[in-house]
Design a protein around this motif. Structure first.
Motif, PDB file in Angstrom:
ATOM      1  N   SER A   1      14.291   7.059  43.384  1.00  0.00           N
ATOM      2  CA  SER A   1      13.384   7.933  44.129  1.00  0.00           C
ATOM      3  C   SER A   1      12.768   7.211  45.324  1.00  0.00           C
ATOM      4  CB  SER A   1      12.296   8.499  43.216  1.00  0.00           C
ATOM      5  OG  SER A   1      11.606   7.466  42.584  1.00  0.00           O
ATOM      6  N   THR A   2      12.627   5.881  45.250  1.00  0.00           N
ATOM      7  CA  THR A   2      12.116   5.166  46.416  1.00  0.00           C
ATOM      8  C   THR A   2      13.157   5.169  47.537  1.00  0.00           C
ATOM      9  OG1 THR A   2      10.769   3.747  45.003  1.00  0.00           O
ATOM     10  CG2 THR A   2      11.108   2.996  47.244  1.00  0.00           C
ATOM     11  N   VAL A   3      14.423   4.945  47.178  1.00  0.00           N
ATOM     12  CA  VAL A   3      15.472   4.927  48.193  1.00  0.00           C
ATOM     13  C   VAL A   3      15.640   6.326  48.809  1.00  0.00           C
ATOM     14  CG1 VAL A   3      17.957   4.627  48.580  1.00  0.00           C
ATOM     15  CG2 VAL A   3      16.687   2.956  47.225  1.00  0.00           C
ATOM     16  N   LEU A   4      15.738   7.332  47.934  1.00  0.00           N
ATOM     17  CA  LEU A   4      15.883   8.696  48.443  1.00  0.00           C
ATOM     18  C   LEU A   4      14.639   9.110  49.231  1.00  0.00           C
ATOM     19  CD1 LEU A   4      17.660  11.197  48.570  1.00  0.00           C
ATOM     20  CD2 LEU A   4      16.740  11.923  46.366  1.00  0.00           C
ATOM     21  N   GLY A   5      13.477   8.681  48.743  1.00  0.00           N
ATOM     22  CA  GLY A   5      12.227   8.975  49.448  1.00  0.00           C
ATOM     23  C   GLY A   5      12.202   8.344  50.828  1.00  0.00           C
ATOM     24  N   ALA A   6      12.727   7.118  50.941  1.00  0.00           N
ATOM     25  CA  ALA A   6      12.758   6.446  52.244  1.00  0.00           C
ATOM     26  C   ALA A   6      13.658   7.207  53.209  1.00  0.00           C
ATOM     27  CB  ALA A   6      13.231   5.003  52.085  1.00  0.00           C
ATOM     28  N   VAL A   7      14.795   7.689  52.702  1.00  0.00           N
ATOM     29  CA  VAL A   7      15.703   8.475  53.549  1.00  0.00           C
ATOM     30  C   VAL A   7      14.990   9.731  54.048  1.00  0.00           C
ATOM     31  CG1 VAL A   7      17.845   9.817  53.580  1.00  0.00           C
ATOM     32  CG2 VAL A   7      17.779   7.594  52.423  1.00  0.00           C
TER      33      VAL A   7
ATOM     34  N   MET B   1       9.013  -6.187  47.641  1.00  0.00           N
ATOM     35  CA  MET B   1       8.702  -5.531  48.915  1.00  0.00           C
ATOM     36  C   MET B   1       8.241  -6.548  49.950  1.00  0.00           C
ATOM     37  SD  MET B   1       9.585  -2.399  48.624  1.00  0.00           S
ATOM     38  CE  MET B   1       8.912  -1.601  50.082  1.00  0.00           C
ATOM     39  N   ARG B   2       7.507  -7.584  49.495  1.00  0.00           N
ATOM     40  CA  ARG B   2       7.120  -8.648  50.428  1.00  0.00           C
ATOM     41  C   ARG B   2       8.355  -9.356  50.965  1.00  0.00           C
ATOM     42  NH1 ARG B   2       1.847 -10.012  48.253  1.00  0.00           N
ATOM     43  NH2 ARG B   2       0.676  -8.190  48.936  1.00  0.00           N
ATOM     44  N   GLY B   3       9.323  -9.588  50.066  1.00  0.00           N
ATOM     45  CA  GLY B   3      10.573 -10.234  50.473  1.00  0.00           C
ATOM     46  C   GLY B   3      11.291  -9.401  51.525  1.00  0.00           C
ATOM     47  N   LEU B   4      11.347  -8.096  51.273  1.00  0.00           N
ATOM     48  CA  LEU B   4      11.985  -7.186  52.223  1.00  0.00           C
ATOM     49  C   LEU B   4      11.241  -7.213  53.556  1.00  0.00           C
ATOM     50  CD1 LEU B   4      14.264  -5.074  52.382  1.00  0.00           C
ATOM     51  CD2 LEU B   4      12.611  -3.347  51.663  1.00  0.00           C
TER      52      LEU B   4
ATOM     53  N   ALA C   1       7.335  12.628  51.798  1.00  0.00           N
ATOM     54  CA  ALA C   1       6.379  13.292  52.686  1.00  0.00           C
ATOM     55  C   ALA C   1       5.281  12.312  53.131  1.00  0.00           C
ATOM     56  CB  ALA C   1       5.758  14.494  51.988  1.00  0.00           C
ATOM     57  N   TYR C   2       4.838  11.462  52.203  1.00  0.00           N
ATOM     58  CA  TYR C   2       3.838  10.451  52.587  1.00  0.00           C
ATOM     59  C   TYR C   2       4.476   9.411  53.505  1.00  0.00           C
ATOM     60  CZ  TYR C   2       0.511  12.379  49.304  1.00  0.00           C
ATOM     61  OH  TYR C   2      -0.353  13.219  48.679  1.00  0.00           O
ATOM     62  N   GLY C   3       5.716   9.023  53.167  1.00  0.00           N
ATOM     63  CA  GLY C   3       6.427   8.041  53.985  1.00  0.00           C
ATOM     64  C   GLY C   3       6.674   8.545  55.394  1.00  0.00           C
TER      65      GLY C   3
ATOM     66  N   GLY D   1       5.323  -0.675  51.033  1.00  0.00           N
ATOM     67  CA  GLY D   1       5.119  -1.439  49.801  1.00  0.00           C
ATOM     68  C   GLY D   1       4.141  -0.732  48.883  1.00  0.00           C
ATOM     69  N   ASN D   2       3.037  -0.237  49.460  1.00  0.00           N
ATOM     70  CA  ASN D   2       2.049   0.498  48.668  1.00  0.00           C
ATOM     71  C   ASN D   2       2.649   1.776  48.097  1.00  0.00           C
ATOM     72  OD1 ASN D   2       0.116  -1.398  49.231  1.00  0.00           O
ATOM     73  ND2 ASN D   2      -0.748  -0.265  50.961  1.00  0.00           N
ATOM     74  N   LEU D   3       3.455   2.457  48.917  1.00  0.00           N
ATOM     75  CA  LEU D   3       4.061   3.704  48.447  1.00  0.00           C
ATOM     76  C   LEU D   3       5.047   3.439  47.311  1.00  0.00           C
ATOM     77  CD1 LEU D   3       4.750   5.779  51.702  1.00  0.00           C
ATOM     78  CD2 LEU D   3       3.051   6.218  49.939  1.00  0.00           C
ATOM     79  N   ALA D   4       5.766   2.325  47.380  1.00  0.00           N
ATOM     80  CA  ALA D   4       6.723   2.000  46.313  1.00  0.00           C
ATOM     81  C   ALA D   4       5.987   1.789  44.991  1.00  0.00           C
ATOM     82  CB  ALA D   4       7.541   0.769  46.686  1.00  0.00           C
ATOM     83  N   VAL D   5       4.851   1.075  45.033  1.00  0.00           N
ATOM     84  CA  VAL D   5       4.059   0.860  43.816  1.00  0.00           C
ATOM     85  C   VAL D   5       3.497   2.197  43.324  1.00  0.00           C
ATOM     86  CG1 VAL D   5       2.005  -0.235  42.851  1.00  0.00           C
ATOM     87  CG2 VAL D   5       3.508  -1.536  44.362  1.00  0.00           C
ATOM     88  N   GLN D   6       3.036   3.010  44.277  1.00  0.00           N
ATOM     89  CA  GLN D   6       2.548   4.348  43.932  1.00  0.00           C
ATOM     90  C   GLN D   6       3.651   5.136  43.219  1.00  0.00           C
ATOM     91  OE1 GLN D   6      -0.636   5.614  44.710  1.00  0.00           O
ATOM     92  NE2 GLN D   6       0.049   7.234  43.327  1.00  0.00           N
TER      93      GLN D   6
END
Lengths: 230, 223, 256
Positions: free
Chosen positions: B24-30, B208-211, B102-104, B151-156
């Motif tokens: 969902s993070t990957v699809l969310g980023a797209v 996420m910090r690494g990224l 939507a947040y992203g 990064g915050n959104l991924a943790v969320q």
């Protein structure tokens, strides 16, 4: 029938009209939970902010760790924890109180950061100016820092108010009859989820729009340079 | 049931949570990129669709979205003669991605807008097309700006995956609930559950910090 | 002037109520090196920005190489230019910016090769070869793999010049190329521009505050004031014996 209102399934429109009062009762619970949860978040967040700013690491470190822990774990799990674990230690709260407490705790981790950022932004230069004017530390805080920090804090806090509102449905898992739970019950009984759940979506849009507009209004009304002192 | 007996089902659940978060993070980023860029489009229809999507999913509650997709969508589908019954995994991934996307989108839009207009002028002077300017010049510079909020959104998002347990998807929270129902050992099981989410969030934060370091490496090159 | 490469014909440019170019007439010949001098805020840079199609115009016609820049031939005379027309016209021009405007996320080499590859369709090898020649020309052959922030301002501006040249423009526009530089870095950039002016038949249009430099390299200097060219002529003439009072005042103020 729920809360004394009968549903009329003869058409989607009559169905929607007949369950609207039921959903509005749920909405009122949602609003109450939002307001109380927000109040807890504001108060507890301030306590965290003060503890994290403490000059002793024995106090500031555990406080930082605790807020980080709260921030990084799901609201749902925190809610389960409070709901099932507290009674084991003799603390029995009504579901609604447990739910709003969980909301408040979760969001206190976020509000503490807002307090910290708001106060830090003001404190740096103003503290020195205040010292030059020979004001006491407490007077500096109440008369210089707070009036200037409040306008900076309000918009961010307003956003968290809206976020809390959107998290209230999580309380349905501990039987709180907020709007989503009510809609779900109506759906369970009528085997038609489409109308009630879509209505909840629509009502949520209205609530968040109104709340966001309120926050913007408040933000615009607050003087940017700080609240003038009488 | 021993404490060690908890481990296996919890690890199974944790693996489901990890997968849900990842997908969902990957699809969310797209979705975030597509709608964030779309919101800046001059094309009326594209712009309207993106704005509607962002406002709809930011303006309502994730749990409402999840329930709508799982309980209401099949009814909407049968009304128009299409089978839209989603398996829990699909409903869960879809709701999480649409919500976080939507947040992203706002993050993407803000980061793109923060790139200095001089950069667009330089690109125009070199005769890049608008599309090349966006993808070659603007977005690579906007991505570092996006990373901390992403990064915050991924943790969320990781935290939000717990909600899928409510549509009986066997994630970490769902497994823990099953064990609690069986053993009634609430204190232990929920403490373990909280600790596991905390651990996963810390790992995710480090990743996420690494990224972030990777996408900002050009900023840190030293002479 | 026979067959000018750039021609402004009664060009009007406004920002709101402010008229920046007031029916400007202006020409540059092929291969000519022209400097524009004048007080700050007089609209000198606007002339370059209009040519680079970064700013539109409100009236008049600009022609480049005999073709209207901001207009194209329609069935009923001139109509506003399409993006395709602007792209075709832009290919003849290059610009060096005051703030360099290098792409910070690309190495020096990629800053120079990106547009030739993506816009002109050169192969990577060709673009690289051309970039290396240009870096040699601006004296930065050893800096190809660095990022812009690792270079001094003077070096960055030299990369900016190489980047513009890599597109093989007919006209190169310099928008106050040394104003953002520390004084000790101005020389190296001016040297590069001076060498270009001497060795290439490129048309150059330079907006600058460096009077001595303008005098050295230019075929012609234009004094720009209040949206118009007040006075123009060979550098010797304009700097030693200005006809207009405004020119004299300006030169007195900047040269003292």
């Amino acid at each position: 029938m729920l809360f004394g209102f009968e549903w009329d399934l003869s058409s989607p429109a009559t169905y929607a009209a007949s369950i609207l009062p039921i959903l509005l009762i749920g909405m009122w619970v949602t609003i109450q939970a939002t307001v109380i949860g927000f109040a807890v978040a504001l108060a507890l967040g301030l306590i965290w902010a003060v503890l994290k700013a403490a000059p002793f690491r024995v106090i500031s470190w555990p406080a930082s760790l605790m807020t980080e822990f709260i921030r990084d774990t799901p609201l749902l799990v925190q809610l389960f924890f409070l709901y099932y674990v507290l009674p084991e230690y003799g603390i029995v709260l009504p579901a609604f109180m447990t739910g709003t407490l969980a909301l408040g705790i979760q969001y206190s981790a976020y509000t503490s950061e807002v307090y910290r950022a708001g106060i830090e932004a003001v404190a740096k230069d103003q503290h020195e100016a205040a010292r030059a004017l020979n004001l006491s530390a407490s007077r500096t805080f109440t008369h210089i820092v707070v009036p200037q920090a409040v306008p900076r804090i309000v918009p961010a806090m307003g956003n968290y108010l809206v976020s809390i509102m959107k998290d209230v449905p999580v309380l349905s898992v501990v039987t709180v009859l907020e709007m989503l739970n009510v809609a779900k019950i109506v759906g369970d009984r009528t085997f038609n989820y489409l109308v009630p759940l879509s209505m909840v979506g629509g009502l949520y849009l209205v609530m968040t729009l109104v709340a966001s507009a309120g926050v913007r209004l408040l933000d615009g009304w607050l003087p940017k340079q700080g609240i003038p002192l009488k | 049931m021993q404490l060690t007996d908890y481990i296996e089902p919890l690890m199974q659940g944790a693996w489901v949570t990890v997968q849900l978060t990842l997908y969902s993070t990957v699809l969310g980023a797209v979705l975030a990129f597509a709608s964030g860029i779309g919101k800046l489009s001059r094309h009326r229809t594209i712009n309207a669709i993106c704005v509607a999507y962002i406002e709809l999913f930011r303006g309502t509650s994730l749990l409402v979205q999840l329930f709508w997709l799982y309980f209401a969508l099949p009814l909407a589908g049968s009304a128009i003669g299409i089978d839209l019954r989603l398996p829990p995994v699909l409903a869960g991934v879809l709701a999480l991605s649409l919500n976080i996307g939507a947040y992203g989108a706002e993050v993407v839009r803000g980061a793109i807008a923060s790139v200095h207009p001089d950069q667009r002028e330089a690109a125009r002077a070199l005769n890049f097309t608008e599309r090349q300017t966006l993808w070659d010049i603007v977005i690579p510079q906007a991505i570092p700006e996006m990373m901390p909020p992403f990064g915050n959104l991924a943790v969320q998002n990781l935290k939000d995956t717990a909600l899928v347990s409510l549509i009986s998807l066997g994630d970490l929270t769902f497994r823990a609930e099953q064990i609690r129902n069986y053993t009634q050992d609430s204190t232990t099981i929920y403490s373990m559950l909280l600790a596991m989410y905390f651990g996963m969030a810390l790992v995710l934060t480090v990743l996420m910090r690494g990224l972030e370091r990777y996408v900002t490496r050009w900023r840190r090159a030293r002479s | 002037m026979n067959d000018p490469i750039i021609k402004f014909d009664k060009v009007i440019k406004r920002f709101g109520d402010l008229t920046v170019l007031d029916e400007l007439d202006f020409e540059v010949g092929r291969g000519e090196k022209v400097s524009i001098i004048g007080p700050s805020g007089s609209g000198k840079s606007t002339v370059l920005r209009i040519l680079m199609t970064l700013e539109g115009i409100e009236g008049g016609v600009v022609t480049v190489n005999g073709e209207p820049l901001w207009h194209e031939q329609g069935p009923d005379g001139l109509k506003p230019a399409s993006e395709a027309h602007l792209r075709k016209m832009r290919a003849q021009l290059g610009m060096v910016f005051q703030q360099f405007n290098l792409f910070p996320h690309m190495t020096v080499l990629r800053n120079i090769t990106e547009a030739p590859v993506k816009v002109l369709g050169l192969s990577k090898a060709e673009a690289r070869e051309r970039a290396e020649e240009l870096l040699e020309l601006v004296g930065l052959a050893d800096q190809a793999q660095k990022y812009p922030h690792q270079l001094s301002g003077g070096q960055q501006q030299r990369v900016g010049i190489a980047r513009a040249l890599a597109m093989r423009p007919n006209v190169l526009l310099f928008d106050e190329p040394t104003s953002a530089l520390d004084p000790e870095l101005v020389g190296e950039v001016l040297t590069v521009i001076g060498r270009l002016a001497e060795e290439h038949d490129l048309t150059m249009l330079l907006v600058t505050h460096e009077m001595r430099f303008a005098r050295e390299i230019s075929d012609r200097v234009c004094f720009f004031d209040q949206g118009q060219i007040r006075e123009e002529g060979a550098p010797e003439e304009l700097f030693t014996d200005p006809k207009e009072d405004r020119t004299r005042e300006f030169l007195k103020a900047v040269l003292d």
